[in-house]
Every structure is written in structure tokens, then in C-alpha cells.
Write an enzyme that holds these catalytic residues in place. Sequence first.
Site, PDB file in Angstrom:
ATOM      1  N   HIS A 191      -3.753   7.018   1.339  1.00 13.10           N
ATOM      2  CA  HIS A 191      -4.007   5.714   0.731  1.00 13.10           C
ATOM      3  C   HIS A 191      -5.437   5.314   1.081  1.00 13.10           C
ATOM      4  O   HIS A 191      -5.858   5.424   2.230  1.00 13.10           O
ATOM      5  CB  HIS A 191      -3.000   4.698   1.263  1.00 13.10           C
ATOM      6  CG  HIS A 191      -3.441   3.277   1.083  1.00 13.10           C
ATOM      7  ND1 HIS A 191      -3.854   2.787  -0.132  1.00 13.10           N
ATOM      8  CD2 HIS A 191      -3.573   2.258   1.973  1.00 13.10           C
ATOM      9  CE1 HIS A 191      -4.213   1.524   0.010  1.00 13.10           C
ATOM     10  NE2 HIS A 191      -4.054   1.175   1.284  1.00 13.10           N
TER      11      HIS A 191
ATOM     12  N   CYS B 105       0.821  -1.227   0.000  1.00 14.17           N
ATOM     13  CA  CYS B 105       0.000   0.000   0.000  1.00 14.17           C
ATOM     14  C   CYS B 105       0.846   1.265   0.000  1.00 14.17           C
ATOM     15  O   CYS B 105       0.409   2.313  -0.456  1.00 14.17           O
ATOM     16  CB  CYS B 105      -0.916   0.028   1.220  1.00 14.17           C
ATOM     17  SG  CYS B 105      -1.907  -1.444   1.351  1.00 14.17           S
TER      18      CYS B 105
ATOM     19  N   ASN C 134     -10.098  -0.579  -2.244  1.00 17.29           N
ATOM     20  CA  ASN C 134      -8.694  -0.400  -1.879  1.00 17.29           C
ATOM     21  C   ASN C 134      -7.837  -1.008  -2.990  1.00 17.29           C
ATOM     22  O   ASN C 134      -7.802  -2.225  -3.150  1.00 17.29           O
ATOM     23  CB  ASN C 134      -8.449  -1.094  -0.526  1.00 17.29           C
ATOM     24  CG  ASN C 134      -7.005  -1.044  -0.069  1.00 17.29           C
ATOM     25  OD1 ASN C 134      -6.104  -0.749  -0.858  1.00 17.29           O
ATOM     26  ND2 ASN C 134      -6.785  -1.340   1.195  1.00 17.29           N
TER      27      ASN C 134
HETATM   28  O1  UT7 Z   1      -4.573  -1.304   2.621  1.00 20.24           O
HETATM   29  C1  UT7 Z   1      -3.838  -1.992   3.593  1.00 20.24           C
HETATM   30  C2  UT7 Z   1      -4.221  -1.585   4.944  1.00 20.24           C
HETATM   31  N1  UT7 Z   1      -5.524  -2.124   5.236  1.00 20.24           N
HETATM   32  C3  UT7 Z   1      -6.288  -1.548   6.122  1.00 20.24           C
HETATM   33  O2  UT7 Z   1      -5.903  -0.528   6.662  1.00 20.24           O
HETATM   34  C4  UT7 Z   1      -7.578  -2.208   6.512  1.00 20.24           C
HETATM   35  C5  UT7 Z   1      -7.746  -2.205   8.008  1.00 20.24           C
HETATM   36  N2  UT7 Z   1      -8.856  -3.015   8.522  1.00 20.24           N
HETATM   37  C6  UT7 Z   1     -10.135  -2.819   8.176  1.00 20.24           C
HETATM   38  O3  UT7 Z   1     -10.421  -1.982   7.346  1.00 20.24           O
HETATM   39  C7  UT7 Z   1     -11.206  -3.567   8.925  1.00 20.24           C
HETATM   40  O4  UT7 Z   1     -10.612  -4.323   9.944  1.00 20.24           O
HETATM   41  C8  UT7 Z   1     -12.071  -4.517   8.031  1.00 20.24           C
HETATM   42  C9  UT7 Z   1     -12.944  -3.687   7.112  1.00 20.24           C
HETATM   43  C10 UT7 Z   1     -11.183  -5.429   7.226  1.00 20.24           C
HETATM   44  C11 UT7 Z   1     -12.968  -5.384   8.897  1.00 20.24           C
HETATM   45  O5  UT7 Z   1     -13.797  -4.566   9.695  1.00 20.24           O
HETATM   46  P1  UT7 Z   1     -13.948  -4.839  11.262  1.00 20.24           P
HETATM   47  O6  UT7 Z   1     -14.844  -3.824  11.771  1.00 20.24           O
HETATM   48  O7  UT7 Z   1     -12.571  -4.932  11.853  1.00 20.24           O
HETATM   49  O8  UT7 Z   1     -14.688  -6.241  11.281  1.00 20.24           O
HETATM   50  P2  UT7 Z   1     -14.206  -7.627  11.916  1.00 20.24           P
HETATM   51  O9  UT7 Z   1     -13.146  -8.259  11.089  1.00 20.24           O
HETATM   52  O10 UT7 Z   1     -13.932  -7.465  13.367  1.00 20.24           O
HETATM   53  O11 UT7 Z   1     -15.513  -8.477  11.782  1.00 20.24           O
HETATM   54  C12 UT7 Z   1     -16.723  -8.124  12.490  1.00 20.24           C
HETATM   55  C13 UT7 Z   1     -17.792  -9.107  12.108  1.00 20.24           C
HETATM   56  C14 UT7 Z   1     -17.355 -10.569  12.239  1.00 20.24           C
HETATM   57  O12 UT7 Z   1     -18.486 -11.317  12.659  1.00 20.24           O
HETATM   58  P3  UT7 Z   1     -18.678 -11.714  14.199  1.00 20.24           P
HETATM   59  O13 UT7 Z   1     -17.448 -12.509  14.571  1.00 20.24           O
HETATM   60  O14 UT7 Z   1     -18.784 -10.434  14.950  1.00 20.24           O
HETATM   61  O15 UT7 Z   1     -19.935 -12.515  14.185  1.00 20.24           O
HETATM   62  C15 UT7 Z   1     -16.991 -10.964  10.836  1.00 20.24           C
HETATM   63  O16 UT7 Z   1     -17.143 -12.348  10.590  1.00 20.24           O
HETATM   64  O17 UT7 Z   1     -18.139  -8.919  10.728  1.00 20.24           O
HETATM   65  C16 UT7 Z   1     -18.000 -10.168  10.025  1.00 20.24           C
HETATM   66  N3  UT7 Z   1     -17.541  -9.873   8.671  1.00 20.24           N
HETATM   67  C17 UT7 Z   1     -18.381  -9.622   7.653  1.00 20.24           C
HETATM   68  N4  UT7 Z   1     -19.719  -9.585   7.588  1.00 20.24           N
HETATM   69  C18 UT7 Z   1     -20.288  -9.286   6.419  1.00 20.24           C
HETATM   70  C19 UT7 Z   1     -16.266  -9.768   8.212  1.00 20.24           C
HETATM   71  N5  UT7 Z   1     -16.271  -9.448   6.910  1.00 20.24           N
HETATM   72  C20 UT7 Z   1     -17.575  -9.350   6.549  1.00 20.24           C
HETATM   73  C21 UT7 Z   1     -18.225  -9.044   5.317  1.00 20.24           C
HETATM   74  N6  UT7 Z   1     -19.576  -9.013   5.309  1.00 20.24           N
HETATM   75  N7  UT7 Z   1     -17.543  -8.753   4.193  1.00 20.24           N
END
Ligand code: UT7
Length: 335
Positions: free
Chosen positions: A262, A115, A292
Site C-alpha cells: 500500500h 487502506c 496515498n
Molecule cells: O495510509 C494510511 C497509513 N498512513 C501512513 O502510514 C502514514 C504514516 N505517517 C506518516 O507518513 C508521517 O507521519 C507524516 C508524513 C504524516 C508526517 O511526517 P513526520 O515526519 O511524522 O512529521 P511530523 O508530523 O512529526 O511533523 C514534523 C514537523 C512539524 O513541525 P515542528 O513541530 O517540528 O515544528 C510539523 O508541523 O513538520 C511539520 N509539518 C509540515 N511541514 C511542512 C507537518 N506537515 C507538514 C507539511 N509541510 N505538509
Amino acid sequence: MFNSKIIGLGKYLPENIVTNHDLSNSIDTSNQWIIERTGIEERRHIKKGDGNSTASMGAEAAKIAIKRANISKNEIDLILFATLSPDYYMPGSGVLVQKLLNIPTCPAMDIRNQCSGFVYAIATADQFIKTGMYKNILVIGSETQSGAIDKTTRGRDIGVIFGDGAGAAVLSRSPSKDSNIMSSHLHSEGEHAEELIMESPNMNKWVTEIVSDNDPEDLSYFPYMNGKHVFKSAVTRFEEVINSGLNYNHLKAEDINLLIPHQANLRISQFVQKKFNLRDDQIYNNIMRYGNTTAASIPIALTEAWEEGKIKDGDLIILAAFGAGFAWGSNIIKW
Ligand code: UT7
């Protein structure tokens, strides 16, 4: 010592638009979840057989940047190609762009800083121009993420985020001290290398093993991200590296005309905006349309902002990135 400035910008996005609704047909996700957590509404994915590749998209963006720079391709002294999704394991994609653009024997170099690749590449180009070694440098960020992501519910955390596309800039020796890359600030912290990673194939797990194993449950071929850890690190490092640039140049946040972060996640950009108390017109976001696109996200956004007339001579423009490595950085630019 010379100064360098950006004299041409270009971007290329594949035509195929994939909306959140499209993804929710095959993945257990929803438009609402993706928008709330990331801000993304749609992204572009190349289609098999449509002629697009990481190098070809980079070359298309480069053609536009070179034309707008008003120079001939044969005046390019160096090609820097930033990507995490090269066409081949070897050689790099920089030489493929050279072939596509029919540029004879200038050096071409790939920069593998994910990135942050474009920010690293701008810093590198600036140094070559400052020392007088080169005059015109083509800097490209291009990615084909769609080929590697797990497009099932298993990979939904990453699969909904990434998109394909390319952006390019021509840097040239600046005739004026008032218009230049003022400084760059680069960092890495290898301790977190495994928090955002695509592990395979690698030299310990090469083709013979891949073929003989044929294990559909082996996730090491898909990108893995510890999302929360990356998110928390991103907001801290974005703030630090923008502050480094401001302090180094004796500037304040209110001096910023446009911050182009980014495009990792709209929530990260909004956090940074709030930290620096920036108005909406001081920060540029287009993650809604393209997702992204890692190393391509800043040059695509920079080009789009410039095309929309949001960048004028004399403006203070800041590019900032954070991503896998971890690696992060900023470029402070007087346009
Ligand atoms: O470019 C490189 C740098 N990258 C970044 O800076 C990205 C940084 N991270 C993020 O943007 C976020 O962590 C994500 C967008 C990837 C994920 O968001 P989050 O708020 O951290 O969600 P999470 O991974 O903690 O997941 C929360 C819930 C989980 O369900 P439970 O365990 O609470 O039941 C996941 O299974 O959301 C679920 N989940 C989804 N649900 C629907 C994860 N992905 C999805 C999805 N659709 N696509």
C-alpha cells in the site's frame, strides 16, 4: 475446492494533477518537505463538476479490467467495492457501480477497511471462489480524498499526502492449481481506532446538529492522523504480515518477484524493502505520482506494474497493506 486468479486489471486517475508546488501556494509547506518525508511529487484531485466520483472512477477502472479479463459484464457474479470515501453515507458505492455498468441483479458489497480495503476484498473474493459459490468477481478500490481533506496549513500533515483515483481487478475460478491466490492474512486491532479517523458526521452528530452548530473550528469533519504512531505501527505490521504469508507458503523473501505495498509513504516502503533485503526491481512504488490513494493504491499500482510488463506468469506477487482501524493484511499470489 476451487482456486482463484486475477484475470483482468484496470485503473482510472482523474486528469487534474496537483503538484507539491501547487499545494505550497495555499499551504505553508514545501516541495522539499513533502518529498523528504513522503516521497510524493504530485497527486490527482477530482475537480468539482468534472463528472468524477468514487463510484464513477471505480466504474471506469472496472470497465478496463472486465475488457482485459475477456468476459462480459453480465458474467460478473459479485461486486466488492473497497473505499473509505463512498459517494453516499448510504447506499454503498458497489451498487452505484452496478448501476453505472448496467449489471442487473448480482450482489454488490462495500468493504470499509480503509487502506487495507483492497487486500480484504481480494481475500473475500478468493473465499467465495474457493467454495464454488461464485465464478467471476469484480473487486474495486476507489477513493475521493480531495473532498474531505483540510486544504489549509491546519491540515497540512494529512492534506499533502492523499490523492484520488481507482483500480479494479476481476478474479475468476482458475483452471490451474499453479496460478492462484495462495493465501491471505488479515488482522485488525480496534484499540487504535482513534489514531487515524474521520469522526464526523456520525449518528450522534448528525445533520441537524451540523447545521445548527455551524462551527468552522470543529475539526471532527476532517481526517485526523497520529502520524508518528501510524508510521511506527505500519513498519512493524507490514513486516509481520509479509512474513506470515511467506512462512505459511514455505517461501523466502528472495522468492518474491514483486512486492506491491500500500502506497502510504515512500519511507515506509523503503523500510520494508530494507527489512526483507529486496532489490529495487522486487518492490513497486508509484506514490511519487499519485500520493496515498488508500484503498485504491494497491490496485492502481498492481495495474501499472502489469501494464509495464513487470508481472509475468508464474511470478510470486505479494500485496500488503496497513491503515486505519488499525487493519492490515497481505495476499500471496502465484500469477
Ligand atoms: O495510509 C494510511 C497509513 N498512513 C501512513 O502510514 C502514514 C504514516 N505517517 C506518516 O507518513 C508521517 O507521519 C507524516 C508524513 C504524516 C508526517 O511526517 P513526520 O515526519 O511524522 O512529521 P511530523 O508530523 O512529526 O511533523 C514534523 C514537523 C512539524 O513541525 P515542528 O513541530 O517540528 O515544528 C510539523 O508541523 O513538520 C511539520 N509539518 C509540515 N511541514 C511542512 C507537518 N506537515 C507538514 C507539511 N509541510 N505538509
